[in-house]
Design a protein around this motif. Structure first.
Motif, PDB file in Angstrom:
ATOM      1  N   PRO C  67       1.136   2.070  -2.361  1.00 22.84           N
ATOM      2  CA  PRO C  67       0.662   3.455  -2.485  1.00 22.84           C
ATOM      3  C   PRO C  67      -0.552   3.620  -3.396  1.00 22.84           C
ATOM      4  N   LEU C  70      -3.547   5.925  -2.617  1.00 25.94           N
ATOM      5  CA  LEU C  70      -3.474   7.378  -2.790  1.00 25.94           C
ATOM      6  C   LEU C  70      -4.180   7.843  -4.060  1.00 25.94           C
ATOM      7  N   MET C 242       5.870  -0.188  -0.243  1.00 31.56           N
ATOM      8  CA  MET C 242       5.368   1.110  -0.708  1.00 31.56           C
ATOM      9  C   MET C 242       5.930   1.498  -2.076  1.00 31.56           C
ATOM     10  N   SER C 243       6.491   0.553  -2.800  1.00 38.51           N
ATOM     11  CA  SER C 243       7.019   0.910  -4.119  1.00 38.51           C
ATOM     12  C   SER C 243       5.957   0.637  -5.180  1.00 38.51           C
ATOM     13  N   LEU C 244       6.247   1.098  -6.364  1.00 36.03           N
ATOM     14  CA  LEU C 244       5.307   0.962  -7.470  1.00 36.03           C
ATOM     15  C   LEU C 244       5.011  -0.504  -7.778  1.00 36.03           C
ATOM     16  N   ILE C 304      -0.311   5.348   5.777  1.00 39.10           N
ATOM     17  CA  ILE C 304       0.865   4.484   5.643  1.00 39.10           C
ATOM     18  C   ILE C 304       1.450   4.106   7.009  1.00 39.10           C
TER      19      ILE C 304
END
Lengths: 124, 71, 929
Positions: C67, C70, C242-244, C304
């Motif tokens: 991510p 973004l 899609m995780s930190l 995404i």
């Protein structure tokens, strides 16, 4: 003999006026309020009315107005008697067609001579 | 006392500053770490969270700005 | 469809469309019907932020780094949230000072310094050229992917001659476009209407293209987002995508990237151009502050899904940067890939156009003009000649910048992926942010501080990002990154001073901003500003001060002739005439310059306007130098500015106080009006009361006088009559004195001067006493009086005399209003809660609901019925009940009317609180009377 109608709701004042008029040689009829005063005018046919202003029910002004509106009695001499000394009321009374306006307490001699003068005037 | 015209722009500005602080809170780590740590089947909830927070902020800004411009 | 002729004709057809739109926009502007005078067009033009890097690179970054892509858009979202506060200030300053670029802005803030402006222009050129190269590369690569699919795109690039590279020709067409629509006016601070219209159109095209491919991937290649994400969920290697965790640098990297994008949004030359220079109306910022973020949200919505789809169908093409193209290509679709290519082309060209205009303005106004002005020879140039020179310089600069970008692309462009070049540029331009943003709010920031901060920031940036980039391109030894220069470990560019574990951009941003801000603040605190710098600093920091704009800032003197000559030399005759036309319109009626006019001293407004006109074309630093050459004297110094500001703020404060005062006065006026109203009412009531009193007093007086005169005049009256009349006089005199007593009581009650004598007493006892006192009178009237004492003793506190007066009054009243034929009155004393009540009932007609309060009014006489009057009942004065109520109230009790409970008529109820228990002896003690 001329007939005077005395209208007032104070018994003692009626008493004094009745005495004064009788003494002056008039026939006297009395009434305590406006309605009975109007009835008396029709029944007893007075020649003059001494009319108090603050009466229970129909006020003295109303009685005056109704009598002046009636052509038969329009020329009936009427003297207003009142404990309200205010000039406005005096003017109102005169405007409605009262012949004179006397404030309480009054001078008995002045009252009697006024009544006599008025009656003499209407006689002519 | 009602809000007079002179007070209004200041009020809009105060709300805007509050909105900026809210945006910073929503987009910065403490809250992100919480969202990221949520158990998920498949992808992390993080992108979904960001899109929702983003859309909310845009909505609030639009409301604040367009409402304010009428006065 | 995917043959070269088709693709090329579509691509160049699209560019031709841009020419048409831009020409239309300019035509409309000339007619005064501006196309871009709308907040929506403004917001769309800001979307030039989304370049080919967004179009292709976002998907690539999402595929590789989750991510984090973004953040590039969340930063600008935050920045736009602040637009009504921050950007508005910049717009206002730029409009007032005719700022032409970010370099001009920073230069103007720090005393119109030409050296600082040149520095910013130079750094911008170094930083942005790779970014332009990146756009050209995107065009080349996307074209290659489109033509060669399913073969790999990379191989075809290397060996071709430059004239075979489509991006070269695109660059050439763009150069023509920019020269046509970007250098129409000499005044660079004027709007490029046609160009902005074209940019807004490009923003729409790229958004539509991207949404189209997104919808295609999600709903045609997959059966909606549900299916796509359930497939992703079933693929274990994508679970963490899609995780930190997949964000470089984790939470720290997240914040760093957010800050980077936030700062770059203000300082990218093209963003400054569309946000500030091309802004038509400050009010447009309101709409843009949410519409532009909404645009960003929309264009990122499908990033995404596309990235995930590309990874799921893995290996269809190696480079995730190309997923946007290769996904639709893989389905055999023909039209969509072409649309995507056009979308990418629009993203790239939009960026190149605006960036090149911004850079060429900087190069001509900040780098070349100052040099030319130093050359004495040019000062002798004939009228208008320099105007041509200026435009020529700008046009050459445009071609050179594009050429430079192309060369960069052709020579080293392959070393980086799209996003990497973009981020390096971001970090570079972010170095302008401290000088720009701090300078907007801190008046003390000095020229030296800004210059040193900028240089230091750039050096750190170059060392930690740019040079390592060369290493990765293979130009330098990899040992520099791994071991540090000369093997010094703590100097490793990606781990300066041993700071490891951060992503390279956050790492670079930290050190460069630290050096930048540190030097800016530190040096500023120990250096002195020149007078001009102080003035400019005050004008920038106080830009939102409402009265500043009306101020003229020149104190110097020159003649109109000299000024006219200066302007016409640099701007040409038409522009000069415009500057003078405004002023002569105001002062004299003649428009044509006469010899006389030329000798006239130029007004301060005229000098200011002349400087602004020069600044709009040459930049503020050069304009300043030129004006200085003809004007003797100084610009307004800091003291004067501060005094203007202070007066303004004092006036504001004074106005605020005045407003407060007048509000207060209005309120007091309102109160006074109310009080007056109440006084009038009281006055009216008093008049009425006096009239009433006089009426009431005259009535007995009339009888007294009449009978007194009858007695005086009638000497031969019979004794019986004489006695009767004397009796009347005595009776009426008593009535008169009673009345006077009551009136006095009432007056005392109302003024609160009625002195009561409260003492413990027994209400029952008092009632008995009162009944005894009046029993005889009532009997005479034929009234049946009953007493019912249900509470005895009834201890209360009260004044026995006054309470007896009240009770007798109540009994007397009840007797008057009781039934005619068999009058009945009932007195009760009883307990009610913590009170004792005394009620007096009669069997009369009762008192109607709406009369119940009025009986307590002064002189109120209840209308009696016909037959009652004839009975000749003694009338009350109409003061008894008001007085009674006043007494009871003063003793802490109440007096009111109800329907009688035992009899049929009215009931008057008096309630008094129970006396507190004292020593038994005193409470039982009967009252004295």
């Amino acid at each position: 003999m001329a007939r005077v109608l005395v209208v007032d709701d104070e018994p003692n004042i009626v008493l004094s006026l009745e005495f004064l008029m009788e003494q002056a040689g008039f026939d006297v009829v009395t009434a305590e309020d406006g309605e009975s005063a109007l009835a008396c005018v029709n029944d007893a046919i007075p020649d003059l009315i001494l009319l108090d202003i603050s009466l229970p029910g129909i006020s003295g002004f109303d009685v005056l107005e109704q009598l002046r509106a009636d052509s038969d009695k329009a020329h009936l001499p009427i003297i207003m008697l009142t404990a309200h000394g205010r000039e406005v009321e005096r003017e109102k009374g005169m405007a409605l067609g009262a012949d004179d306006y006397i404030t309480k307490p009054f001078s008995t001699q002045a009252l009697v001579s006024k009544v006599k003068a008025l009656l003499a005037e209407t006689d002519k | 006392m009602s809000i007079t015209p002179q007070h209004r722009p200041r009020r809009v500005q105060e709300r805007l500053v509050a909105l900026i602080i809210l945006a910073l809170l929503l987009f910065c780590p403490p809250l992100l770490l919480v969202i990221d740590a949520l158990p998920a089947a498949g992808l992390s909830w993080l992108p979904l969270y960001i899109f929702i927070a983003w859309a909310t902020l845009i909505g609030l800004t639009a409301w604040l700005m367009e409402d304010g411009s009428k006065h | 469809m995917r043959t070269d002729p088709v693709i090329l004709s579509v691509a160049f057809g699209y560019l031709a469309l841009l020419f048409v739109v831009a020409a239309w926009g300019d035509r409309r502007a000339e007619q005064g019907r501006s196309l871009i005078g709308s907040p929506t067009v403004y917001a769309l033009s800001i979307a030039v932020y989304c370049t080919a890097w967004t179009f292709y690179g976002s998907v690539g970054r999402a595929a590789e780094h989750g991510p984090s892509f973004l953040l590039i858009y969340l930063g600008p979202t935050l920045a736009m949230l602040m637009a009504p506060l921050l950007i508005r200030k910049m717009v206002r300053i730029a409009a007032r000072q005719r700022i032409t670029s970010i370099a001009d802005f920073i230069s103007a803030r720090y005393g119109k310094s030409s050296s600082l402006g040149a520095l910013v222009a130079l750094f911008a050129l170094v930083t942005i050229t790779p970014y332009i190269a990146l756009q050209l590369k995107a065009i080349t690569v996307s074209h290659a992917v489109l033509v060669n699919y399913p073969d790999s795109a990379d191989t075809s690039l290397v060996d071709e001659a430059f004239w075979m590279d489509k991006s070269f020709w695109v660059a050439l067409v763009l150069a023509v476009f920019i020269i046509l629509f970007g250098t129409r006016h000499l005044d660079a601070s004027e709007r490029h209407e046609g160009m902005v219209a074209a940019i807004a159109l490009e923003s729409l095209v790229k958004l539509i293209a991207f949404l189209a491919v997104g919808i295609f991937v999600v709903f045609v290649m997959f059966e909606g987002p549900g299916e796509l994400f359930s497939q992703v969920a079933a693929t274990p290697e994508l679970a963490q995508a899609m995780s930190l965790e997949s964000v470089p640098g984790g939470a720290t990297g997240w914040v760093g990237m957010l800050l980077l994008a936030f700062l770059a949004f203000f300082t990218l030359p093209r963003q400054f151009q569309v946000l500030v220079v091309e802004n038509v109306d400050e009010q447009h910022l309101k709409r843009a502050s949410w519409l532009f973020p909404l645009y960003l949200l929309a264009i990122n919505l499908f990033v995404i899904p596309i990235a995930m789809a590309g990874l799921l169908l893995g290996g269809l093409s190696g480079d995730p940067d190309s997923f946007v193209l290769t996904l639709p290509l893989s389905t055999g679709s023909e039209g969509l890939p072409l649309l995507v290519f056009i979308g990418g082309l629009s993203a790239a060209t939009g960026m190149v156009i605006v960036e090149t205009i911004a850079l060429s303005t900087m190069v001509s106004n900040q780098l070349i003009m100052p040099l030319l002005l130093r050359s004495k020879r040019l000062h002798l140039g004939t009228k208008g000649e320099l105007a041509g020179w200026l435009l020529g310089i700008r046009r050459v600069a445009i071609v050179l910048i594009l050429l430079l970008g192309y060369l960069y692309h052709a020579l080293i462009g392959d070393a980086y992926s799209l996003v990497t070049i973009g981020l390096v540029s971001f970090a570079g331009v972010a170095q302008f942010a401290p000088a720009l943003l701090i300078g907007l709010y801190w008046r003390g920031a000095t020229h030296q501080g800004a210059t040193l901060g900028l240089i230091a920031g750039f050096m750190v940036w170059a060392y930690t990002l740019l040079i390592p980039g060369f290493v990765q391109s293979g130009w330098l030894d990899a040992g520099l990154i791994n071991q540090g220069p000369w093997g010094i470990g703590w100097l490793r560019p990606y781990a300066l001073f041993g700071l490891e574990g951060w992503d390279i951009y956050t790492h670079s941003l930290l050190w460069s901003l630290l050096a930048n801000v540190g030097l800016l603040a530190g040096v500023s605190l120990f250096t002195r500003q020149t007078p001009l710098e102080q003035t400019q600093a005050a004008l920038f920091t106080e830009a939102m001060n409402p009265n500043l704009q009306a101020t003229s800032l020149w104190h110097g003197k020159t003649t109109q002739g000299e000024l006219r000559e200066l302007l016409s030399r640099y701007l040409g005759m038409p522009a000069t005439r415009r500057v003078f036309a405004v002023s002569t319109n105001q002062t004299t009626t003649s428009l044509s310059p006469t010899l006389d006019d030329n000798e006239q001293p130029a007004s301060t407004e005229l000098i200011t306007r002349a400087e602004q006109a020069l600044a709009g074309s040459l930049g503020s630093a050069s304009a300043r130098v030129l004006i200085n050459s003809v004007v003797r004297g100084e610009a307004l110094d800091l003291e004067s500015i501060l005094s203007i500001l202070d007066t303004t703020s004092q006036t504001l404060e004074y106005n605020r106080r005045l407003e407060q005062k007048s509000q207060e006065l209005a309120r007091i006026g309102e109160e006074l009006r109310g009080a007056n109203e109440r006084l009038r009412e009281l006055d009216r009531l008093k008049d009425e009361f006096v009239a009433m009193v006089s009426h009431e007093l005259r009535t007995p007086l009339t009888s007294i006088r009449a009978f007194a005169e009858i007695l005086r005049d009638g000497e031969n009256l019979p004794d019986e009559k004489r006695r009767h009349f004397l009796g009347v006089i005595v009776h009426e005199s008593q009535r008169l004195s009673r009345l006077i007593e009551e009136i006095l009581d009432l007056a005392r009650l109302e003024s609160g001067r009625l002195t009561l004598n409260p003492q413990p007493l027994d209400l029952a006892h008092l009632a008995r006493h009162s009944v005894d006192a009046i029993a005889r009178l009532q009997e005479n009237r034929g009234v049946t009086l009953k007493m019912q004492l249900e509470a005895e003793p009834a201890p209360i506190i009260g004044d026995p005399d006054r309470l007896e007066q009240v009770i007798i009054n109540l009994l007397d009243n009840a007797g008057k209003f009781a039934d005619d034929t068999a009058p009945e009155v009932l007195l009760r004393v009883y307990r009610h809660k913590k009170h004792y009540r005394l009620s007096v009932e009669d069997n009369g007609p009762g008192i109607s609901e709406d009369e119940r309060e009025r009986v307590f009014e002064k002189f109120h006489q209840i209308q009696q019925h016909e037959e009652e009057k004839t009975r000749g009942r003694p009338k009350g004065s109409g003061l008894g009940l008001p007085i009674s109520r006043g007494i009871v109230a003063q003793l802490g009790g109440r007096l009111w009317v109800e329907n009688a409970t035992s009899l049929d008529g009215a009931s008057l109820i008096m309630e008094l609180p129970e006396a507190p228990p004292k020593e038994p002896a005193s409470s039982e003690k009967p009252i004295a009377t």
